[in-house]
Scaffold this motif. Structure first.
Motif, PDB file in Angstrom:
ATOM      1  N   TRP A 154      73.572  57.817  11.821  1.00 29.72           N
ATOM      2  CA  TRP A 154      74.048  58.495  10.619  1.00 29.72           C
ATOM      3  C   TRP A 154      74.273  57.485   9.496  1.00 29.72           C
ATOM      4  O   TRP A 154      73.906  57.724   8.344  1.00 29.72           O
ATOM      5  CB  TRP A 154      75.356  59.234  10.914  1.00 29.72           C
ATOM      6  CG  TRP A 154      76.031  59.719   9.670  1.00 29.72           C
ATOM      7  CD1 TRP A 154      75.768  60.859   8.971  1.00 29.72           C
ATOM      8  CD2 TRP A 154      77.069  59.044   8.956  1.00 29.72           C
ATOM      9  NE1 TRP A 154      76.582  60.937   7.865  1.00 29.72           N
ATOM     10  CE2 TRP A 154      77.400  59.829   7.836  1.00 29.72           C
ATOM     11  CE3 TRP A 154      77.767  57.854   9.148  1.00 29.72           C
ATOM     12  CZ2 TRP A 154      78.377  59.468   6.929  1.00 29.72           C
ATOM     13  CZ3 TRP A 154      78.736  57.495   8.240  1.00 29.72           C
ATOM     14  CH2 TRP A 154      79.036  58.300   7.141  1.00 29.72           C
ATOM     15  N   PHE A 155      74.886  56.348   9.825  1.00 28.22           N
ATOM     16  CA  PHE A 155      75.153  55.308   8.833  1.00 28.22           C
ATOM     17  C   PHE A 155      73.858  54.827   8.189  1.00 28.22           C
ATOM     18  O   PHE A 155      73.784  54.664   6.967  1.00 28.22           O
ATOM     19  CB  PHE A 155      75.894  54.136   9.495  1.00 28.22           C
ATOM     20  CG  PHE A 155      76.254  53.040   8.550  1.00 28.22           C
ATOM     21  CD1 PHE A 155      77.382  53.139   7.757  1.00 28.22           C
ATOM     22  CD2 PHE A 155      75.468  51.905   8.452  1.00 28.22           C
ATOM     23  CE1 PHE A 155      77.720  52.128   6.876  1.00 28.22           C
ATOM     24  CE2 PHE A 155      75.799  50.893   7.579  1.00 28.22           C
ATOM     25  CZ  PHE A 155      76.928  50.997   6.785  1.00 28.22           C
ATOM     26  N   ALA A 175      70.991  56.485   7.988  1.00 32.37           N
ATOM     27  CA  ALA A 175      70.411  57.562   7.181  1.00 32.37           C
ATOM     28  C   ALA A 175      71.157  57.738   5.860  1.00 32.37           C
ATOM     29  O   ALA A 175      70.553  58.076   4.838  1.00 32.37           O
ATOM     30  CB  ALA A 175      70.432  58.863   7.966  1.00 32.37           C
ATOM     31  N   THR A 176      72.452  57.500   5.876  1.00 33.34           N
ATOM     32  CA  THR A 176      73.269  57.695   4.684  1.00 33.34           C
ATOM     33  C   THR A 176      73.164  56.542   3.700  1.00 33.34           C
ATOM     34  O   THR A 176      73.103  56.742   2.491  1.00 33.34           O
ATOM     35  CB  THR A 176      74.747  57.891   5.080  1.00 33.34           C
ATOM     36  OG1 THR A 176      74.828  58.980   5.999  1.00 33.34           O
ATOM     37  CG2 THR A 176      75.614  58.182   3.879  1.00 33.34           C
ATOM     38  N   THR A 177      73.148  55.308   4.216  1.00 34.27           N
ATOM     39  CA  THR A 177      73.222  54.136   3.339  1.00 34.27           C
ATOM     40  C   THR A 177      71.902  53.393   3.175  1.00 34.27           C
ATOM     41  O   THR A 177      71.816  52.491   2.343  1.00 34.27           O
ATOM     42  CB  THR A 177      74.251  53.136   3.880  1.00 34.27           C
ATOM     43  OG1 THR A 177      73.828  52.680   5.167  1.00 34.27           O
ATOM     44  CG2 THR A 177      75.631  53.745   3.964  1.00 34.27           C
ATOM     45  N   ASN A 178      70.895  53.722   3.966  1.00 32.69           N
ATOM     46  CA  ASN A 178      69.614  53.016   3.985  1.00 32.69           C
ATOM     47  C   ASN A 178      69.761  51.538   4.360  1.00 32.69           C
ATOM     48  O   ASN A 178      68.945  50.706   3.972  1.00 32.69           O
ATOM     49  CB  ASN A 178      68.872  53.146   2.648  1.00 32.69           C
ATOM     50  CG  ASN A 178      68.363  54.544   2.445  1.00 32.69           C
ATOM     51  OD1 ASN A 178      68.014  55.236   3.392  1.00 32.69           O
ATOM     52  ND2 ASN A 178      68.327  54.967   1.195  1.00 32.69           N
TER      53      ASN A 178
END
Length: 76
Positions: A35-36, A38-41
């Protein structure tokens, strides 16, 4: 036992306990790392598992928590 030596022995124990716990925690937090990423690239998950910095973050959090719990006892 002198206080500095006692503190260093406790710190060594914290590091020895934190190493396997951080590996286990990093692997159990695989969905969080995905998730991290995907969220922050920021590259957190590769084809072989979490990135090395994910293990380092977990290790540092465990060591910092252990030292934080140890400090009140060390100042007595």
């Amino acid at each position: 036992m002198p206080r500095p030596l006692g503190f260093l022995l406790h710190l060594a124990g914290i590091i020895l306990v934190a190493a396997p716990l951080s590996i286990l925690a990093t692997l159990l937090l695989f969905p969080f790392w995905s998730w991290f990423e995907a969220t922050t690239n920021i590259e957190a998950v590769g084809h072989s598992g979490p990135a090395q910095w994910c293990y380092a973050v977990a290790f540092l959090l465990f060591v910092a928590s252990g030292v934080w719990l140890l400090l009140p006892r060390a100042t007595k």
